[in-house]
Write a protein that holds these residues in place. Structure first.
Motif, mmCIF file in Angstrom:
data_model
loop_
_atom_site.group_PDB
_atom_site.id
_atom_site.type_symbol
_atom_site.label_atom_id
_atom_site.label_comp_id
_atom_site.label_asym_id
_atom_site.label_seq_id
_atom_site.Cartn_x
_atom_site.Cartn_y
_atom_site.Cartn_z
ATOM 1 N N THR A 176 92.709 8.519 37.674
ATOM 2 C CA THR A 176 93.654 8.028 36.670
ATOM 3 C C THR A 176 93.325 8.642 35.307
ATOM 4 O OG1 THR A 176 92.251 6.159 36.058
ATOM 5 C CG2 THR A 176 93.814 5.787 37.856
ATOM 6 N N ARG A 177 94.286 8.521 34.398
ATOM 7 C CA ARG A 177 94.069 9.063 33.038
ATOM 8 C C ARG A 177 92.797 8.507 32.392
ATOM 9 N NH1 ARG A 177 98.740 7.790 28.795
ATOM 10 N NH2 ARG A 177 98.111 5.671 29.327
ATOM 11 N N GLY A 192 84.497 2.616 36.123
ATOM 12 C CA GLY A 192 85.466 1.560 35.821
ATOM 13 C C GLY A 192 85.891 0.717 37.004
ATOM 14 N N ASP A 193 87.197 0.519 37.131
ATOM 15 C CA ASP A 193 87.709 -0.569 37.966
ATOM 16 C C ASP A 193 88.987 -0.220 38.711
ATOM 17 O OD1 ASP A 193 89.582 -0.462 35.927
ATOM 18 O OD2 ASP A 193 88.559 -1.980 34.750
ATOM 19 N N PRO A 215 91.846 -9.202 34.551
ATOM 20 C CA PRO A 215 92.984 -8.421 35.019
ATOM 21 C C PRO A 215 92.917 -8.211 36.537
ATOM 22 C CG PRO A 215 91.315 -6.967 34.097
ATOM 23 C CD PRO A 215 90.780 -8.363 33.978
ATOM 24 N N THR A 240 100.892 0.004 23.208
ATOM 25 C CA THR A 240 100.892 0.491 24.598
ATOM 26 C C THR A 240 100.816 -0.728 25.513
ATOM 27 O OG1 THR A 240 98.515 0.718 25.142
ATOM 28 C CG2 THR A 240 99.506 2.535 23.916
ATOM 29 N N PRO A 282 104.677 9.126 26.974
ATOM 30 C CA PRO A 282 103.238 8.960 26.708
ATOM 31 C C PRO A 282 102.722 10.100 25.833
ATOM 32 C CG PRO A 282 103.694 8.773 29.067
ATOM 33 C CD PRO A 282 104.984 9.167 28.412
ATOM 34 N N PRO A 295 100.210 12.917 24.731
ATOM 35 C CA PRO A 295 99.040 13.631 25.244
ATOM 36 C C PRO A 295 97.794 13.045 24.555
ATOM 37 C CG PRO A 295 100.748 15.165 24.555
ATOM 38 C CD PRO A 295 101.184 13.794 24.100
ATOM 39 N N SER A 351 95.768 -2.476 26.960
ATOM 40 C CA SER A 351 94.908 -1.436 27.541
ATOM 41 C C SER A 351 93.434 -1.685 27.232
ATOM 42 C CB SER A 351 95.342 -0.087 26.959
ATOM 43 O OG SER A 351 94.289 0.845 26.999
ATOM 44 N N GLY A 352 92.578 -1.342 28.196
ATOM 45 C CA GLY A 352 91.144 -1.437 27.961
ATOM 46 C C GLY A 352 90.670 -0.365 26.991
ATOM 47 N N GLY A 353 91.099 0.877 27.242
ATOM 48 C CA GLY A 353 90.653 1.985 26.389
ATOM 49 C C GLY A 353 91.095 1.817 24.947
HETATM 50 C C1 LIG Z 1 90.659 -3.811 32.934
HETATM 51 C C2 LIG Z 1 90.591 -2.589 32.064
HETATM 52 O O1 LIG Z 1 90.628 -2.715 30.871
HETATM 53 N N1 LIG Z 1 90.508 -1.398 32.693
HETATM 54 C C3 LIG Z 1 90.575 -0.155 31.974
HETATM 55 C C4 LIG Z 1 91.550 0.745 32.696
HETATM 56 O O2 LIG Z 1 92.076 1.648 31.773
HETATM 57 P P1 LIG Z 1 93.050 1.433 30.521
HETATM 58 O O3 LIG Z 1 93.602 0.074 30.480
HETATM 59 O O4 LIG Z 1 92.260 1.850 29.349
HETATM 60 O O5 LIG Z 1 94.196 2.518 30.850
HETATM 61 P P2 LIG Z 1 95.246 3.240 29.920
HETATM 62 O O6 LIG Z 1 95.706 2.321 28.863
HETATM 63 O O7 LIG Z 1 96.221 3.875 30.834
HETATM 64 O O8 LIG Z 1 94.452 4.431 29.247
HETATM 65 C C5 LIG Z 1 93.866 4.349 28.004
HETATM 66 C C6 LIG Z 1 93.530 5.742 27.549
HETATM 67 O O9 LIG Z 1 94.713 6.540 27.548
HETATM 68 C C7 LIG Z 1 94.926 7.088 26.250
HETATM 69 N N2 LIG Z 1 96.378 7.164 26.026
HETATM 70 C C8 LIG Z 1 97.126 6.015 26.026
HETATM 71 C C9 LIG Z 1 98.494 6.082 25.810
HETATM 72 C C10 LIG Z 1 99.112 7.352 25.607
HETATM 73 O O10 LIG Z 1 100.342 7.481 25.400
HETATM 74 N N3 LIG Z 1 98.321 8.473 25.638
HETATM 75 C C11 LIG Z 1 96.954 8.398 25.840
HETATM 76 O O11 LIG Z 1 96.287 9.433 25.861
HETATM 77 C C12 LIG Z 1 94.212 6.164 25.307
HETATM 78 O O12 LIG Z 1 93.843 6.853 24.142
HETATM 79 C C13 LIG Z 1 93.011 5.733 26.125
HETATM 80 O O13 LIG Z 1 91.959 6.678 26.084
HETATM 81 O O14 LIG Z 1 90.935 1.507 33.722
HETATM 82 C C14 LIG Z 1 89.869 2.318 33.293
HETATM 83 C C15 LIG Z 1 89.455 3.278 34.374
HETATM 84 O O15 LIG Z 1 88.542 2.791 35.274
HETATM 85 C C16 LIG Z 1 88.745 1.443 32.799
HETATM 86 O O16 LIG Z 1 87.744 2.255 32.218
HETATM 87 C C17 LIG Z 1 89.256 0.509 31.702
HETATM 88 O O17 LIG Z 1 88.255 -0.460 31.460
#
Ligand SMILES: CC(=O)N[C@@H]1[C@@H](OP(=O)(O)OP(=O)(O)OC[C@H]2O[C@@H](n3ccc(=O)[nH]c3=O)[C@H](O)[C@@H]2O)O[C@H](CO)[C@@H](O)[C@@H]1O
Length: 387
Positions: free
Chosen positions: A24-25, A110-111, A144, A221, A283, A285, A303-305
């Motif tokens: 995943t991203r 991660g998860d 989550p 987001t 989205p 980049p 979002s977590g990140g």
């Molecule tokens: C339960 C939970 O919290 N789990 C998390 C989940 O990830 P998440 O919730 O963070 O996922 P997203 O929100 O998709 O990604 C975020 C990233 O994407 C970038 N971004 C965002 C919008 C965009 O238009 N362009 C971008 O570049 C943004 O800067 C950031 O870096 O799984 C991960 C993997 O295991 C875990 O680590 C992480 O804990």
């Protein structure tokens, strides 16, 4: 068999000592600095990277900026398959690969379903497992979902737990994991953010080009599955009120590609002219996200990140969830839980826009996240574990 899967890939050297799995991203964003640090520390051939392709488009977009080569791409996603199909396929493919290539270590992050499949495949092959971002917990299996359950199950088969913070380490110790199996290493997802901010590849954006004459910028987001069960509808209702109340703010919302998100959002915001201070976009980049984020006055997200990156850049965050596994940002006053239905969103927005964050709290969070040196620490630890 998925078309892009190269069986027992010739691209993966038999000498590869460490197999790094992502799909995943956010996994790529957090593991790419680790892969680069490992390549520098123990050599290119010692590392092999496997992508499941769980997020096909978002992963490809992030890869453009993160320049991490993918040695094997399983490309497991096909139309209308169940989650258990994806899981079974991924475990089977990874297990076959590990049986033949016998890496000395497997690294997951991660998860996600990808991380869980990687953990199961390494367990079934009796290969030591390293878990990056170990120990984040809400202790609520439904929030989550499915991530809380997946990360707890990964912890049961992990050999080395790389916890981002002392709080995550304490969570693991409460589950009976011995302290010598846990290292606190910060968050490698911050490393690239720090590097890009110190040496931007493209010129910095002007805030005024984003706000279009308004005074404040708010970034949104949303993508969690909990939100699909009516929560996103409520969020959109609250956002409509917020857009009217805060006409001096420009709200930018890069929409997750999941149709379950897009269909709901489009239904609420079908008329572009009704809400001129809302900009729905594709989205961003990753590099663009990192250049826009520090210009924002506020982030609203599930979002977590984003909970890690926004406070790191000194930007407060309204967390659209009922509970967070990153309680430190709430305790430090850098974030606020609005609940998955975001009741009274407009008041939450006013609260943060009117009150500046405590600079000491921002520095504390930056230190907790490793200040850009997490991946080098991880590479040092792993180098000691391989021959
Ligand atoms: C339960 C939970 O919290 N789990 C998390 C989940 O990830 P998440 O919730 O963070 O996922 P997203 O929100 O998709 O990604 C975020 C990233 O994407 C970038 N971004 C965002 C919008 C965009 O238009 N362009 C971008 O570049 C943004 O800067 C950031 O870096 O799984 C991960 C993997 O295991 C875990 O680590 C992480 O804990």
């Amino acid at each position: 068999m998925p078309k892009a899967y190269r069986p027992l890939s010739s691209k993966v050297s038999n000498m590869s000592k460490i197999a790094v799995i992502f799909g995943t991203r956010p996994e790529l964003i957090k593991l790419s600095p680790v892969v680069n640090a490992l390549r520098q520390r123990i050599g290119d051939d010692a590392i092999s990277t496997y992508s499941t392709g769980q997020h096909r488009e978002l992963l490809a977009q992030a890869q453009l900026c993160l320049d991490t080569p993918i040695d094997v791409n399983f490309d497991v996603m096909t139309h209308a398959q169940s989650t258990s199909d994806v899981l079974a396929k991924t475990v089977t493919l990874l297990e076959a690969e590990f049986t033949q290539k016998r890496p000395e270590l497997v690294v997951v992050q991660g998860d996600t379903m990808t991380a869980f499949a990687g953990a199961m495949a390494s367990f079934l092959n009796k290969i030591p497992l390293v878990h990056v971002e170990a120990g984040l917990r809400t202790l609520d299996q439904e929030n989550p979902w499915p991530e809380e359950g997946l990360r707890q199950m990964i912890a049961r088969v992990t050999t080395l737990h790389l916890a981002p913070t002392p709080g995550a380490r304490a969570n693991l110790m409460r589950e009976g994991i011995p302290s010598e199996k846990i290292h606190v290493v910060g968050n490698p997802g911050i490393d690239k953010l720090v590097a890009l901010r110190n040496a931007p590849k493209s010129p910095a954006k002007e805030k005024s080009s984003l706000t279009k004459g308004r005074t404040k910028l708010v970034l949104i987001t949303m993508h969690r599955r909990e939100a699909f069960d009516g929560g996103l509808d409520h969020f959109c209702d609250e956002l409509q009120k917020t857009l009217r109340m805060h006409s001096n703010c420009m709200f930018i919302w890069p929409l997750h590609p999941n149709p379950a998100v897009r269909d709901v959002v489009r239904k609420h915001f079908s008329d572009d002219e009704e809400f001129p201070n809302l900009c729905l976009t594709e989205p961003f980049p990753y590099e663009e996200m990192i250049s826009v984020l520090p210009l924002a006055d506020l982030v609203i997200s599930d979002s977590g990140g984003m909970q890690e990156e926004a406070p790191y850049c000194g930007v407060p965050i309204i967390v659209v969830r009922d509970i967070t596994e990153r309680p430190e940002i709430i305790e430090l006053g850098l974030g606020h839980i609005a609940g998955s239905r975001a009741l009274d969103l407009s008041e939450h927005v006013s609260g943060f826009l009117d009150t500046p964050l405590d600079p000491n709290a921002i520095v504390t969070w930056q230190k907790l996240q490793g200040q850009g040196r997490s991946s080098v620490q991880i590479a040092e630890l792993l180098a000691k574990l391989v021959s």
